[in-house]
Scaffold this motif. Structure first.
Motif, PDB file in Angstrom:
ATOM      1  N   THR A  56       0.817  -1.207   0.000  1.00 28.43           N
ATOM      2  CA  THR A  56       0.000   0.000   0.000  1.00 28.43           C
ATOM      3  C   THR A  56       0.852   1.258   0.000  1.00 28.43           C
ATOM      4  O   THR A  56       0.418   2.308  -0.445  1.00 28.43           O
ATOM      5  CB  THR A  56      -0.920   0.005   1.229  1.00 28.43           C
ATOM      6  OG1 THR A  56      -0.119  -0.114   2.426  1.00 28.43           O
ATOM      7  CG2 THR A  56      -1.899  -1.167   1.173  1.00 28.43           C
ATOM      8  N   ALA A  75       3.461   3.814  -1.300  1.00 29.85           N
ATOM      9  CA  ALA A  75       4.001   4.155  -2.622  1.00 29.85           C
ATOM     10  C   ALA A  75       5.510   3.952  -2.668  1.00 29.85           C
ATOM     11  O   ALA A  75       6.049   3.487  -3.678  1.00 29.85           O
ATOM     12  CB  ALA A  75       3.652   5.603  -2.965  1.00 29.85           C
ATOM     13  N   GLN A 102       6.245   0.297  -3.014  1.00 26.25           N
ATOM     14  CA  GLN A 102       5.961  -0.130  -4.378  1.00 26.25           C
ATOM     15  C   GLN A 102       7.079   0.287  -5.320  1.00 26.25           C
ATOM     16  O   GLN A 102       7.470  -0.469  -6.220  1.00 26.25           O
ATOM     17  CB  GLN A 102       4.634   0.466  -4.847  1.00 26.25           C
ATOM     18  CG  GLN A 102       4.231  -0.005  -6.239  1.00 26.25           C
ATOM     19  CD  GLN A 102       2.920   0.605  -6.695  1.00 26.25           C
ATOM     20  OE1 GLN A 102       2.295   1.355  -5.971  1.00 26.25           O
ATOM     21  NE2 GLN A 102       2.511   0.276  -7.907  1.00 26.25           N
ATOM     22  N   THR A 137       2.002   5.349 -11.920  1.00 29.11           N
ATOM     23  CA  THR A 137       1.217   4.608 -10.921  1.00 29.11           C
ATOM     24  C   THR A 137       1.677   4.936  -9.515  1.00 29.11           C
ATOM     25  O   THR A 137       0.864   5.191  -8.620  1.00 29.11           O
ATOM     26  CB  THR A 137       1.343   3.093 -11.167  1.00 29.11           C
ATOM     27  OG1 THR A 137       0.838   2.772 -12.468  1.00 29.11           O
ATOM     28  CG2 THR A 137       0.563   2.306 -10.126  1.00 29.11           C
ATOM     29  N   ASN A 196       0.779   8.574  -8.468  1.00 28.17           N
ATOM     30  CA  ASN A 196      -0.646   8.707  -8.169  1.00 28.17           C
ATOM     31  C   ASN A 196      -1.032   8.051  -6.851  1.00 28.17           C
ATOM     32  O   ASN A 196      -2.055   8.403  -6.253  1.00 28.17           O
ATOM     33  CB  ASN A 196      -1.487   8.121  -9.308  1.00 28.17           C
ATOM     34  CG  ASN A 196      -1.578   9.050 -10.505  1.00 28.17           C
ATOM     35  OD1 ASN A 196      -1.818  10.243 -10.353  1.00 28.17           O
ATOM     36  ND2 ASN A 196      -1.375   8.516 -11.704  1.00 28.17           N
ATOM     37  N   ARG A 197      -0.230   7.102  -6.382  1.00 27.01           N
ATOM     38  CA  ARG A 197      -0.485   6.452  -5.101  1.00 27.01           C
ATOM     39  C   ARG A 197       0.118   7.218  -3.929  1.00 27.01           C
ATOM     40  O   ARG A 197      -0.156   6.891  -2.778  1.00 27.01           O
ATOM     41  CB  ARG A 197       0.085   5.026  -5.113  1.00 27.01           C
ATOM     42  CG  ARG A 197      -0.663   4.054  -6.009  1.00 27.01           C
ATOM     43  CD  ARG A 197       0.082   2.736  -6.105  1.00 27.01           C
ATOM     44  NE  ARG A 197       0.145   2.058  -4.823  1.00 27.01           N
ATOM     45  CZ  ARG A 197      -0.733   1.145  -4.414  1.00 27.01           C
ATOM     46  NH1 ARG A 197      -1.745   0.825  -5.195  1.00 27.01           N
ATOM     47  NH2 ARG A 197      -0.593   0.560  -3.255  1.00 27.01           N
ATOM     48  N   GLU A 206       0.450   9.678  -1.130  1.00 22.99           N
ATOM     49  CA  GLU A 206      -0.603  10.347  -0.371  1.00 22.99           C
ATOM     50  C   GLU A 206      -0.093  11.173   0.801  1.00 22.99           C
ATOM     51  O   GLU A 206      -0.909  11.728   1.548  1.00 22.99           O
ATOM     52  CB  GLU A 206      -1.604   9.299   0.139  1.00 22.99           C
ATOM     53  CG  GLU A 206      -2.314   8.541  -0.969  1.00 22.99           C
ATOM     54  CD  GLU A 206      -3.260   7.488  -0.431  1.00 22.99           C
ATOM     55  OE1 GLU A 206      -3.152   7.169   0.779  1.00 22.99           O
ATOM     56  OE2 GLU A 206      -4.102   6.991  -1.197  1.00 22.99           O
TER      57      GLU A 206
END
Length: 215
Positions: A4, A6, A9, A53, A56-57, A59
């Motif tokens: 979850t 970023a 990831q 991607t 955009n993740r 936060e």
């Protein structure tokens, strides 16, 4: 399952990119130049898609503090290296068979370390990398949403054009005559990002005021 976070990831994707790069290098050693070129194109496109991607993740400021310098580095250095590699391979493909490079040169090129300290700043280097300094300078003049969108501009130029149009439209309504599209095209990503949110917040505040008055 993708993490979850970023930043987490991003690290996982970097490993996938490195694996794909190693596969491309094996094709290079085998002198499969067509395969090398095709896979380099796919890898560069994949990195850009993955970067979008991840951005955009994002936060939080903490995630952005990590991602901004990291992604800028990949955009300005790693992708540039891959593009240079592809251009060289495409040049080799254009040569007649008798002009092909000897296998020793091919092996030398394929053994180049694209994950060396020249393309990734070393964690033991005491000096702050230039990307970190750039981010710190931008962070003093901007805010989270604008900074995140400035990263998106790097991989999604159409988004910046949409922002320019919105700014120009709102500027015309409010009397800022110099903020026309032709001038905005010359502005920095920082300026476009900040102006967009200035007018967006102004527009939203106006709508809220009108709603309260109507009630």
């Amino acid at each position: 399952m993708l993490p979850t976070c970023a930043a987490g990831q991003q690290r996982r994707l970097e490993c996938a990119w490195a694996i794909e790069q190693a596969i491309v290098a094996t094709y290079q050693v085998q002198n499969e130049v067509s395969a090398v070129s095709d896979r380099l194109i796919l890898l560069q496109n994949k990195i850009c898609e993955d970067a979008l991607t991840v951005i955009n993740r994002c936060e939080s400021h903490d995630e952005l503090d990590f991602l901004f310098p990291e992604i800028i580095r990949f955009k300005n250095h790693d992708l540039a290296v891959l593009d240079s590699w592809q251009n060289h391979v495409d040049w080799m493909r254009s040569l007649p068979p008798e002009a092909s490079l000897p296998s020793s040169d091919l092996k030398l090129l394929s053994s180049a370390d694209f994950n060396s300290s020249e393309t990734h700043y070393s964690t033991i280097n005491l000096a702050e990398p230039p990307e970190q300094l750039v981010y710190e300078s931008l962070a003093e003049k901007s805010h989270f949403a604008s900074l995140r969108d400035q990263l998106l501009f790097l991989f999604e130029p159409e988004l910046r054009r949409e922002y320019e149009f919105y700014i120009s439209e709102q500027a015309g309504i409010t009397g800022y005559k110099t903020l026309v599209t032709s001038n905005l095209q010359q502005a920095s990503d920082l300026t476009v990002g900040n102006l967009y949110y200035y007018f967006k917040n102004r527009d939203e505040s106006k709508d809220e005021t009108e709603l309260v008055s109507a009630n």
